[in-house]
Design an enzyme around this catalytic site. Structure first.
Site, short mmCIF file in Angstrom:
data_model
loop_
_atom_site.label_atom_id
_atom_site.label_comp_id
_atom_site.label_asym_id
_atom_site.label_seq_id
_atom_site.Cartn_x
_atom_site.Cartn_y
_atom_site.Cartn_z
CD1 TRP A 100 -6.46 11.10 16.30
CD2 TRP A 100 -4.47 10.44 17.08
NE1 TRP A 100 -5.78 10.48 15.27
CE2 TRP A 100 -4.56 10.07 15.71
CE3 TRP A 100 -3.31 10.13 17.77
CZ2 TRP A 100 -3.54 9.41 15.04
CZ3 TRP A 100 -2.28 9.47 17.11
CH2 TRP A 100 -2.40 9.11 15.76
CG ASP A 167 -4.83 16.98 19.59
OD1 ASP A 167 -4.46 17.70 18.63
OD2 ASP A 167 -4.69 15.74 19.59
CE LYS A 191 -3.79 15.49 10.91
NZ LYS A 191 -3.96 14.11 10.48
#
Lengths: 354, 354
Positions: A100, A167, A191
């Protein structure tokens, strides 16, 4: 049969949340209407959005410190782009700790120079890069607090005078940090915060307005802040379920209490990985994530048997990501300790049988 | 008490959809898991996405004609930007028929020259501009098929050799059109297709790849097409509920059957507006939308009484948008004829009493 859901995201949410979320589809707040059919400009939904925004700041200890919370669409992938659109004038520093982070770097390069100050790509991102400096002349420093795919987690963050962008998609609300050290935090909801479809963005307002480019409305944090996160129709239901999940977290005692639970779960599983000769952890020990534990069998021949055993035990979502292989146990906030015990029991059973 | 939901969007969906959508939160497909906690890469969800993509093309009669369907995030507002990012090299033609068209024009101007070929701004968008030409040298022509706020609807579309892009957010799946005359259709889900949080984009693939700029991944239709609309985590639940709603539409007999119902509902209400001296339609008669009917009281003094009457009748969401005032009755696919009859009865009662 009870399921033990180790899915990496979208992932398990509290059972109480599912119940309330299901009821709201049939009748929201005794209005006679489904939450799916009410106007986003109605008082009912404006209340949801405002509580979600303030509760997110409250849980992170960021009230009255110059931060604004937004619930946007497009996931972290959209933030890779929005961060650069809003903040990257000349040069930014990025830490490359996984898939990511690499994607964030790729998108940022369309907007300016990107200096990768550290990378663990040399060992398939199995550790967190540590000895690096953040230059003082960059527009911001960007990092990824937890690497879902590889199972690593940053335990320390660099001290720097430039704005820090993080992030936190896969570990927000899971552990205590001094969140005021960050200037922009973003996290896809799916999540620890809620279902897929919304993204929390927490911004220290004073870092905005420094770039010279014209920013399209939907990309512009200032536009969204100016409209209280309702510039256009938000993802109503995803925001609502995120609010339910944050309320649940507050009832549990907030991040402090859930972190204790998360530490217990991680310790239980990593202990088994370390003492059971049939398993081997994938990452450097000091960088192990308390959210996502990645591990392999030491004997490939046991794969079929182990897979059958955990599936028979009601475990779901344990296969590793294709970039790593093996197994990944994602232990988000809503996963009970009991589920981890079930997995550890299966791992022990395998050792006894093998 | 039964509610008659005239909300302009998010809006009423079929009751059967709410029931199934509620159950899926508790247990999806007897998996023992909520649809909110399953992986978007699981077979269960990939099946949902693929059926939703193909069913959207089937309902529009666009199968095997070079079109791809995507379910993206960000609403029509994000499409204002993505359309220009992907298609606007030098100049584009836009029809300005309302607030949303004006916003689309504003965003497109950041990417190239915009020629507004027609506008009804002179009369507060109460009609559809008609006598205009689309130049042959523009990259595309953009229009809005239905103007939710003002209650106007395009009945004819210009013949042109350039690609035609249409924002159908508020009337997609409501009436028969030759959809193959359009090269790009987009629609926020929250009217006739599903809940807020996903946006249907239908693209004729061969119009892509003509611009010279570098397009960020999340903005790039080609990237989303290449990943079967799963470049990143999609809005799982919004796509699922959209699928349920499209299945319902197919069971009703598709667009042909629902259009007949929509015509009946619109005729019933507009007849009352025209014969009842206490009411006056806002738009030009020939441009009246069968989705959103806008009207005013002829005597302001009756406002309080009328408002009390329709609220007492269980009607919800009838207030007009602030740009128009008065009332707006949004009669999307899932609104039963019975609900329109209730409103018409209230309007007649007011006339008798007044």
């Amino acid at each position: 049969m009870k399921k033990h859901n180790y899915s990496a995201g979208p992932c398990i949410l509290p059972q109480e949340v599912f119940k309330e979320a299901s009821q709201a589809i049939l009748d929201y707040n005794n209005s006679g209407l489904s939450i799916l059919e009410i106007s986003h400009r109605s008082k009912d939904f404006v209340d949801v959005m405002e509580e979600a925004r303030s509760l997110s700041l409250e849980l992170l200890g960021l009230e009255n410190k110059g931060y604004k919370a937004l619930f946007l669409q497009g996931g972290a992938s959209m933030q890779f782009l929005m961060v650069a659109y809003n903040l990257l004038e000349k040069k930014a520093a990025y830490l490359n700790s996984g898939t990511w982070a690499s994607k964030a770097i790729k998108e940022a390069k369309l907007f300016g120079e990107v200096q990768v100050v550290g990378s663990s790509e040399d060992k398939n991102f199995s550790y967190i890069p540590k000895k690096y400096d953040v230059p003082g002349d960059v527009d911001y420093f960007h990092c990824t607090s937890n690497n879902t795919i590889f199972g690593t987690q940053m335990k320390k963050f660099p001290k720097t005078a430039v704005p820090v962008v993080c992030d936190m998609s896969s570990d927000i609300f899971s552990r205590q940090l001094d969140f005021s050290k960050f200037d922009l935090i973003y996290a896809g909801a799916q999540k620890n915060m809620g279902p897929a479809g919304t993204t929390l963005v927490i911004i220290k307002e004073d870092i905005l307005g420094e770039v010279s480019r014209k920013i399209p409305s939907m990309m512009d944090y200032k536009v969204h802040i100016g409209k209280d996160s309702m510039f256009n129709t938000p993802a109503v239901y995803a925001v609502y379920v995120s609010l339910l999940t944050m309320r649940w977290l507050k009832e549990q005692g907030g991040i402090k209490a859930i972190e204790e639970q998360n530490e217990k779960k991680a310790q239980l599983l990593y202990s088994e990985i370390d003492i059971n000769p049939l398993f081997k952890g994938f990452t450097a020990k000091e960088d192990r994530s308390i959210m996502n534990a990645t591990f392999n069998l030491t004997k490939d021949s046991l794969k079929d048997e182990f897979d059958k055993m955990w599936k028979d035990a009601g475990i779901n979502g344990l296969n590793g990501h294709r970039s790593v292989g093996g197994y990944r146990a994602s232990m988000y906030n809503a996963l009970p300790l009991e589920s981890v015990q079930i997995l550890v029991d299966v791992m022990s059973d395998l050792e006894r049988k093998a």
